[in-house]
Every structure is written in C-alpha cells, then in structure tokens.
Design a protein around this motif. Structure first.
Motif, PDB file in Angstrom:
ATOM      1  N   ALA A 299      36.083  42.091  42.291  1.00 30.54           N
ATOM      2  CA  ALA A 299      36.110  41.669  40.888  1.00 30.54           C
ATOM      3  C   ALA A 299      37.519  41.788  40.325  1.00 30.54           C
ATOM      4  O   ALA A 299      37.995  40.895  39.610  1.00 30.54           O
ATOM      5  CB  ALA A 299      35.134  42.514  40.072  1.00 30.54           C
ATOM      6  N   LEU A 300      38.205  42.867  40.655  1.00 25.79           N
ATOM      7  CA  LEU A 300      39.589  43.047  40.206  1.00 25.79           C
ATOM      8  C   LEU A 300      40.498  41.979  40.800  1.00 25.79           C
ATOM      9  O   LEU A 300      41.358  41.419  40.108  1.00 25.79           O
ATOM     10  CB  LEU A 300      40.097  44.431  40.601  1.00 25.79           C
ATOM     11  CG  LEU A 300      39.569  45.616  39.801  1.00 25.79           C
ATOM     12  CD1 LEU A 300      39.949  46.926  40.497  1.00 25.79           C
ATOM     13  CD2 LEU A 300      40.112  45.611  38.373  1.00 25.79           C
ATOM     14  N   ARG A 301      40.330  41.695  42.075  1.00 24.19           N
ATOM     15  CA  ARG A 301      41.184  40.695  42.727  1.00 24.19           C
ATOM     16  C   ARG A 301      40.978  39.313  42.095  1.00 24.19           C
ATOM     17  O   ARG A 301      41.945  38.586  41.850  1.00 24.19           O
ATOM     18  CB  ARG A 301      40.905  40.644  44.227  1.00 24.19           C
ATOM     19  CG  ARG A 301      41.356  41.883  44.988  1.00 24.19           C
ATOM     20  CD  ARG A 301      41.141  41.718  46.486  1.00 24.19           C
ATOM     21  NE  ARG A 301      42.056  40.724  47.048  1.00 24.19           N
ATOM     22  CZ  ARG A 301      41.707  39.781  47.921  1.00 24.19           C
ATOM     23  NH1 ARG A 301      40.440  39.680  48.329  1.00 24.19           N
ATOM     24  NH2 ARG A 301      42.593  38.930  48.384  1.00 24.19           N
ATOM     25  N   LEU A 302      39.723  38.960  41.833  1.00 23.80           N
ATOM     26  CA  LEU A 302      39.460  37.648  41.238  1.00 23.80           C
ATOM     27  C   LEU A 302      40.036  37.586  39.824  1.00 23.80           C
ATOM     28  O   LEU A 302      40.610  36.564  39.422  1.00 23.80           O
ATOM     29  CB  LEU A 302      37.959  37.354  41.228  1.00 23.80           C
ATOM     30  CG  LEU A 302      37.560  35.934  40.830  1.00 23.80           C
ATOM     31  CD1 LEU A 302      38.211  34.896  41.736  1.00 23.80           C
ATOM     32  CD2 LEU A 302      36.034  35.774  40.846  1.00 23.80           C
ATOM     33  N   GLY A 303      39.915  38.688  39.083  1.00 19.53           N
ATOM     34  CA  GLY A 303      40.495  38.731  37.744  1.00 19.53           C
ATOM     35  C   GLY A 303      42.006  38.588  37.776  1.00 19.53           C
ATOM     36  O   GLY A 303      42.592  37.814  37.003  1.00 19.53           O
ATOM     37  N   CYS A 304      42.654  39.314  38.660  1.00 24.40           N
ATOM     38  CA  CYS A 304      44.121  39.251  38.765  1.00 24.40           C
ATOM     39  C   CYS A 304      44.585  37.870  39.230  1.00 24.40           C
ATOM     40  O   CYS A 304      45.627  37.376  38.780  1.00 24.40           O
ATOM     41  CB  CYS A 304      44.640  40.324  39.712  1.00 24.40           C
ATOM     42  SG  CYS A 304      44.604  41.994  39.008  1.00 24.40           S
ATOM     43  N   LEU A 305      43.814  37.243  40.117  1.00 24.18           N
ATOM     44  CA  LEU A 305      44.186  35.907  40.588  1.00 24.18           C
ATOM     45  C   LEU A 305      44.139  34.902  39.432  1.00 24.18           C
ATOM     46  O   LEU A 305      45.060  34.104  39.254  1.00 24.18           O
ATOM     47  CB  LEU A 305      43.243  35.458  41.711  1.00 24.18           C
ATOM     48  CG  LEU A 305      43.617  34.121  42.349  1.00 24.18           C
ATOM     49  CD1 LEU A 305      44.885  34.257  43.188  1.00 24.18           C
ATOM     50  CD2 LEU A 305      42.462  33.594  43.206  1.00 24.18           C
ATOM     51  N   ALA A 306      43.062  34.941  38.643  1.00 18.36           N
ATOM     52  CA  ALA A 306      42.939  34.024  37.505  1.00 18.36           C
ATOM     53  C   ALA A 306      44.063  34.262  36.500  1.00 18.36           C
ATOM     54  O   ALA A 306      44.644  33.312  35.966  1.00 18.36           O
ATOM     55  CB  ALA A 306      41.578  34.193  36.842  1.00 18.36           C
ATOM     56  N   ALA A 307      44.404  35.533  36.264  1.00 21.00           N
ATOM     57  CA  ALA A 307      45.497  35.856  35.342  1.00 21.00           C
ATOM     58  C   ALA A 307      46.830  35.328  35.858  1.00 21.00           C
ATOM     59  O   ALA A 307      47.661  34.841  35.085  1.00 21.00           O
ATOM     60  CB  ALA A 307      45.561  37.363  35.116  1.00 21.00           C
TER      61      ALA A 307
END
Length: 333
Positions: A299-307
């Motif tokens: 979840a953190l990785r997907l959030g950071c990627l979108a950011a």
C-alpha cells in the motif's frame, strides 16, 4: 452489503480555472504573487470576468483528486461533494462521469456558485490563487446516503471539511454509516493550520475510533501532538490510531498499525515540478491497496508511486498511465 466502491472520498468540490497573465495584471488587481487569497462571491465573479478568454478548467479539491487517482489506478471510486447547478458545477460533474467516478451529490440550487480557484499563471511558472469556497461549504447530512457509504470498502474525508458546521455533521454521519456496515472510515489532516484550528476535535475523532485511518505528513503530525520531535509524534499516533499513513516527502512514507511500523523509500523522480496533490495521490494508492487486502508495504509503495507521478508535472491529476507504472514496478493493481 456488496462492495461497490474501493474508496469513497468526501471533500470540497472545487474547479481550478487557470489562465496566463503578466505581472502587471497581478499588480493592477492588488494580488500578492504566489499567494492563495480567499475571496468572496462578489470578488470571485469579478475576477472570473476579468480572466483571459484562454483558460483551462480542471476539477479539483483534495479528496476529489484522491478519487480521481483511485480511478486512474483502476479502482472503483466514488465522491461526495457539493457543487451548484451552474457552468462550473456541470464541468465538475461531467469530468467525474468521464472518469467513471460515481458522483450523486444533488446540485445546490440556492444561487451560491460552485467553488472555484482562479489561478493566474505568470511566465516564471508562479501560481497566484484566488479561491472562493462557495457551494462546497454547503455539504450537509442530507447529502450522505447510507447505502452508498455502506457499499464502500473505505470512506475517506478531508480535514478541510471540518470548517463549515454543516459539513462537520455530514462527516460524522458518514463515519457512522461506514461503521454500521462494518467498513473503515479515514481522515486526512489536510494542513497544519487546519490541525491547529481543530487539534482537540481531531484527536477525539481518532481516539474515539470514529476515524480508523489517519493520513498526515510530517508537519501535520507534529502539529497534532504539538511537538517538534517527529519520532515522539509517531509514537503517539501509534497509540491513538488503528492505522496511520505518514508521508515524508523525499524520504518516502511510513505506516503504523497494531504496533508494526513499515517504511518505504520514495520513487526517484527526474525533477520535481509541482508538489500540489502529492498527498492526495499518495492516499489514492494506499487506500486502493488496503481496500483490496494488500499488505501495508505494498500500500505504501503504490501510494509513493502515484505521488511520484504527480510531482513530475504541473497539476494534481495524473497524466501518465498509473496502472502501467504500477505493473512496471511489480505492484499489484
């Protein structure tokens, strides 16, 4: 109840109206360059008329950006926010319809205009904003539909909504409906100034478990606990919140749940162009992954990627294919 939506977000519905001007225009209109000015209805109408004929109209608002990010990642998104039955209100609704985002909030018909942020862009790339909150401040409990809230895996609300009294009641009702359906409710703290205005109330929402998830950046978290010590604030939020997701800019992000702390680094970006919306899109990725039962690390990785996609260009809506980006990094969407 069947899950219709991965994430339903609730917030101010604002249309960004962007137009190029020269510095003389700002001086003549008495604007301080690069500052966000809050304006009333009369000034809003006056500036809208004075804007050059060449202008972009882009729906925005923090939680609305998050809903758009969820949809861009292939998620099922819904949004609750108030617009008026006017030109900009229809622009907002049409954009969400095009993106496949469920938006059923009834139009406001009492004459209050749709919220807009008139952004004057000078040749040096600086943005001078004049924001009228208008209809967005009229969101009420009548706009919160139990069946819709209950069918979303996570309902996510922006802290900015804690300003207008009607919206505050809507906020709490939405959390009640989410919990009644055994779903999660989430809050983003939005802004350190917002936290300073409502610190005790936000803490009560978190400690009472009215809000299950808390989203914040470093400055918002430190403001919540009135400390300059980030680690001390992390220890506090770990005690108070069921799940906390903290963005740390170039240092990446961390999540805390049930005593477990997980951190991931930021994705590299060639150049940071505009950080507007980075937190909103981080929330998109984190919410979607959590709604679909992924581990916090993913979840953190997907959030950071979108950011990372958002900060690489001007504007708070993705322009690259976020699903393709996630697949390229081996992140399930």
């Amino acid at each position: 109840m069947t899950t219709r939506f991965d994430a339903l977000t609730i917030g101010n519905a604002i249309v960004d109206v962007i137009a190029p001007v020269d510095d003389r225009f700002l001086i003549d209109e008495g604007m301080r360059k690069s500052i966000m000015h809050l304006v009333d209805a009369e000034r809003s109408a006056e500036l809208f008329e004075k804007m050059p004929s060449v202008k972009q109209m882009i729906p925005g608002g923090s939680a609305a950006n998050t809903a758009a990010g969820v949809a861009a990642l292939g998620g099922r998104a819904a949004f609750v926010g108030k617009v008026s039955d006017d030109e900009l209100g229809k622009v907002f609704a049409a954009d969400f319809s095009d993106k496949g985002i469920h938006f059923e909030t009834p139009y406001l018909t009492d004459g209050t205009a749709t919220a807009r942020s008139m952004i004057f862009l000078t040749q040096d790339g600086e943005r001078t904003m004049n924001t009228y909150l208008g209809a967005s401040q009229q969101l009420s409990e009548a706009d919160i539909f139990e069946e819709t809230i209950g069918s979303a895996a996570i309902t996510y609300m922006e802290g900015y909504l804690w300003d207008p009294p009607l919206a505050k009641k809507a906020f709490v009702r939405a959390a009640h409906y989410a919990h009644k359906a055994e779903r999660a409710a989430a809050i983003t703290l939005s802004d350190p100034f917002c936290v300073n205005r409502y610190r005790e109330e936000f803490l009560d929402l978190i400690r009472s478990k009215t809000m299950d998830y808390v989203f914040a950046n470093i400055e918002e978290l430190k403001a919540l606990y009135e400390t300059d010590d980030f680690q001390a604030a992390v220890l506090q939020i770990a005690e108070d919140a069921e799940v906390a997701a903290i963005t740390m800019g170039p240092r990446g992000a961390m999540a805390i749940a049930h005593g477990e702390v997980v951190s991931v680094p930021a994705f590299p970006v060639e150049s940071v162009v505009d950080v507007t919306g980075a937190g909103d899109l981080f929330a998109s990725g984190f919410l979607l992954a959590m709604a679909r039962g992924q581990e916090m690390n993913e979840a953190l990785r997907l959030g950071c990627l979108a950011a990372s996609e958002i900060i690489s260009h001007v504007g708070a809506r993705p322009v690259a294919d976020l699903k393709e980006m996630a697949r390229g990094e081996g992140i399930a969407v």
